[in-house]
Design a protein around this motif. Sequence first.
Motif, short mmCIF file in Angstrom:
data_model
loop_
_atom_site.label_atom_id
_atom_site.label_comp_id
_atom_site.label_asym_id
_atom_site.label_seq_id
_atom_site.Cartn_x
_atom_site.Cartn_y
_atom_site.Cartn_z
N UNK A 6 0.87 -1.18 0.00
CA UNK A 6 0.00 0.00 0.00
C UNK A 6 0.90 1.22 0.00
N UNK A 7 0.79 2.01 -1.06
CA UNK A 7 1.64 3.18 -1.23
C UNK A 7 0.83 4.42 -0.87
N UNK A 8 1.34 5.23 0.04
CA UNK A 8 0.65 6.47 0.41
C UNK A 8 1.53 7.64 0.04
N UNK A 9 1.02 8.50 -0.83
CA UNK A 9 1.73 9.71 -1.24
C UNK A 9 1.04 10.89 -0.56
N UNK A 10 1.77 11.65 0.22
CA UNK A 10 1.20 12.77 0.96
C UNK A 10 1.82 14.07 0.50
N UNK B 133 1.38 -3.77 -11.21
CA UNK B 133 0.05 -3.21 -11.46
C UNK B 133 -0.33 -2.27 -10.32
N UNK B 134 -0.83 -1.11 -10.68
CA UNK B 134 -1.34 -0.15 -9.68
C UNK B 134 -2.85 -0.08 -9.87
N UNK B 135 -3.57 -1.03 -9.28
CA UNK B 135 -4.97 -1.25 -9.63
C UNK B 135 -5.98 -0.45 -8.83
N UNK B 136 -5.59 0.03 -7.66
CA UNK B 136 -6.54 0.74 -6.80
C UNK B 136 -5.98 2.11 -6.47
N UNK B 137 -6.78 3.14 -6.70
CA UNK B 137 -6.37 4.52 -6.41
C UNK B 137 -7.44 5.18 -5.57
N UNK B 138 -7.00 5.83 -4.53
CA UNK B 138 -7.91 6.66 -3.75
C UNK B 138 -7.27 8.04 -3.68
N UNK B 139 -7.81 8.96 -4.48
CA UNK B 139 -7.27 10.32 -4.57
C UNK B 139 -8.10 11.21 -3.65
N UNK B 140 -7.45 11.88 -2.71
CA UNK B 140 -8.17 12.65 -1.70
C UNK B 140 -7.84 14.13 -1.75
N UNK B 141 -8.81 15.04 -1.61
CA UNK B 141 -10.22 14.73 -1.36
C UNK B 141 -10.99 14.34 -2.61
N UNK B 142 -10.39 14.34 -3.79
CA UNK B 142 -11.10 13.84 -4.97
C UNK B 142 -12.03 14.84 -5.61
N UNK B 143 -11.60 16.10 -5.66
CA UNK B 143 -12.44 17.14 -6.22
C UNK B 143 -11.66 17.86 -7.33
N UNK B 144 -12.33 18.15 -8.49
CA UNK B 144 -11.59 18.70 -9.63
C UNK B 144 -10.83 19.99 -9.31
N UNK C 203 -9.52 21.01 -6.49
CA UNK C 203 -8.64 20.93 -5.32
C UNK C 203 -7.38 20.16 -5.68
N UNK C 204 -6.21 20.77 -5.45
CA UNK C 204 -4.96 20.05 -5.63
C UNK C 204 -4.95 18.91 -4.60
N UNK C 205 -4.85 17.64 -5.06
CA UNK C 205 -5.00 16.52 -4.13
C UNK C 205 -3.89 16.50 -3.09
N UNK C 206 -4.27 16.30 -1.84
CA UNK C 206 -3.31 16.26 -0.75
C UNK C 206 -2.77 14.87 -0.48
N UNK C 207 -3.52 13.84 -0.92
CA UNK C 207 -3.09 12.48 -0.62
C UNK C 207 -3.60 11.51 -1.68
N UNK C 208 -2.74 10.56 -2.02
CA UNK C 208 -3.17 9.45 -2.87
C UNK C 208 -2.74 8.16 -2.18
N UNK C 209 -3.69 7.24 -2.04
CA UNK C 209 -3.39 5.90 -1.53
C UNK C 209 -3.57 4.95 -2.72
N UNK C 210 -2.51 4.25 -3.07
CA UNK C 210 -2.63 3.35 -4.22
C UNK C 210 -1.99 2.00 -3.91
#
Lengths: 412, 412
Positions: A220-224, A266-277, A279-286
């Motif tokens: 689980x990769x977390x980019x902050x 394979x990077x199959x699951x992405x959770x981009x937060x907060x996920x709004x067009x 807003x510059x995303x603050x976190x991605x969990x992939x």
Amino acid sequence: MNDIRVDIDPALLTHHVERLGELGELPGGGMARLQYDSSWAEAQDLVATWMREAGLRVRRDAVGNVFGRLPGTDDSRTILTGSHIDTVPEGGKYDGALGVLAGLAALRALAARDERPQISLEVVSLCEEESSRFQANFFGSRAMLGLVGQEEPRTLKDADGVTMAEAMVAVGLDPAAVATAKRDDVAAFVELHIEQGKVLESAGVDVGVVEVITGLIWEQVVVTGRQDHAGGTPMDDRLDAVQAAAEITAEITRHVAGADGAGRVTFGRWDVRPGWPSIVPGEVVLSMDLRHTDPADLRKRATEAREIAAAVAARRGVEVTFERLKDETPTRMDPWLRQALADAAAVCGATSMGLPSGAGHDSQLMGEHVPAAMLFVPSVEGRSHCKEEFTRPEDCVRGATVLATALHRLAY
Amino acid sequence: MNDIRVDIDPALLTHHVERLGELGELPGGGMARLQYDSSWAEAQDLVATWMREAGLRVRRDAVGNVFGRLPGTDDSRTILTGSHIDTVPEGGKYDGALGVLAGLAALRALAARDERPQISLEVVSLCEEESSRFQANFFGSRAMLGLVGQEEPRTLKDADGVTMAEAMVAVGLDPAAVATAKRDDVAAFVELHIEQGKVLESAGVDVGVVEVITGLIWEQVVVTGRQDHAGGTPMDDRLDAVQAAAEITAEITRHVAGADGAGRVTFGRWDVRPGWPSIVPGEVVLSMDLRHTDPADLRKRATEAREIAAAVAARRGVEVTFERLKDETPTRMDPWLRQALADAAAVCGATSMGLPSGAGHDSQLMGEHVPAAMLFVPSVEGRSHCKEEFTRPEDCVRGATVLATALHRLAY
């Protein structure tokens, strides 16, 4: 050893595949039969019914594995066949299920014979292989091997926060009893499975005998980075987590693809937060799914992936962390069982070849503890984990016939 | 014109900011007050109450905009001030809300004076600016300008499939009446807003007078590859939608950042399908938010983004499509109103400077139809659209004082 060919009931196998494929079927096609959900429970009940109809002694263990036994003259040891009943979300109806149903067809054919096996035979419908609902890591096989911790059902949670213990209770299982699923009588494990690749199809070969099952690492990769307004923040003042995650993904993928032909990432699951067009995303969990058939190369690629990610993170001013959720060593299949499968194919007039498995399987974990082998049948266009997953009925039947014939060679 | 300074009630403004910030507050901090949700309805009711307490004539229109009016001796024309009441999901309590409350503070101060304005003054709490729930595109401003289509409330849907018409009915509004919100008496629109950037903070300047509001294009980008098993599919036989999307994102971002200092691009929303670690993703739907203060450069970057995406798609063998969801031309603010704001700042002893707005605002659309201007107050560290969004109470008060003073210069 013998050269007897054991034929299975082709129409019944085809019917079973179609019928089981209705349980968990999605409106748009494909399957989602997740561990301990209602379609899963219905499927295990149906399989138990079919086992009983086949003349087998049916038993369920504490984690929901379902067994159908054909006792041998020596009833102290068991040759086990089968596979898992759960699917990935949006998966197909052959992955796992075909191994259960081919094992059932094989034992039904053997049970109908006048002679009794020397060693007991058993078909198993394993409760879990895909980590499809919980991060359960071959839960069914692990329970049989006594590798499930007493606390696991209480600590594992699904995406909705439901614990595995709660899910078990909902389908009538006792989470406190998992330790009772352990057994010490398994002498061998033989699993039929769809190939999930195009090797057999491309080579025009009927069945495959697996030589080695790929090793697998899940991270689980977390980019902050830093959440900011997309309009108010100049490009050179951003800590954009998506841009860093995109560069990490692109660079690791290119590196693994270029390193050798055996590695896969394979990077199959992405959770981009907060996920709004705006807003510059603050976190991605992939998720990163990394595979290799060679243990040293698998470690090497995993280390390189972390180095690439750290370099991108340093360049972009973001943080990146890796958490290892799965770490499965490549497993070599038992040579004696492989030979039995290849010989059985020859007896049945089927062409066969050795090949690696890029997918993980219960046989991987089982093979670390008991002799194990896998028989692959062709996947049309190599498709799997999708609704297009398909294996032709004649290939299902041929595979089950080779399996039945091999089990006869091993147990009689 | 005159050099009278109009002071507002600093304690009341600070109280209003805090109190309104409780409506839609999230447990972990930050705000989600989305169009027509319960916290939105509560906020508009509270603002209406405060307007009444300030001695203003309160009115609501068909789309839920709330107005507080201070009638002039000529009541046929209106100078409008205010901003929007909705927030982005996980936004802050200043973006939009501060413009409503500063306008309210200004009109309260002006209403308390003995003299009556020549032109009527009105503060508005606009129902929508962020497209936070529906793709509503300045719904409140558009309704006032008569630019909302009769069918829009029935066709716009939120993420849960609720139509805007259903959401309107739930808060007591009649979706069939949207056309009645149109008005022709607005002579000018003056909006106070937080800067959402660091220009004022870095320069140590008290208030900003906006010269131009950035143009904005929103695209929905769909990358379609092929869903496959992550283990069974060799790297050179994949059509991995995530890998293509990652390369598209990385390359467009680098291109826009390198082209000039005024362009901004953000890929804030990602939907990776089916979203499972062991499945090669078949589809990625992502948002592209592209901004530029120059209309020609905005078009050019949008075209280049499509070209970059097409080149990556061709290289990776996937499909990519762009759908334009928003297209807002950069808008220049009215020179006469800008001068009035700068003069008012001087009267109040506040330093001021001209600057562009990287964020979109109601003033952008209003400014295409009536003279419009914006007054910016500093954002601490430039943060906004996040829970860390903050403007110091003294900066809120100073901005509202400049606004009140400017409205006095314009209307008296």
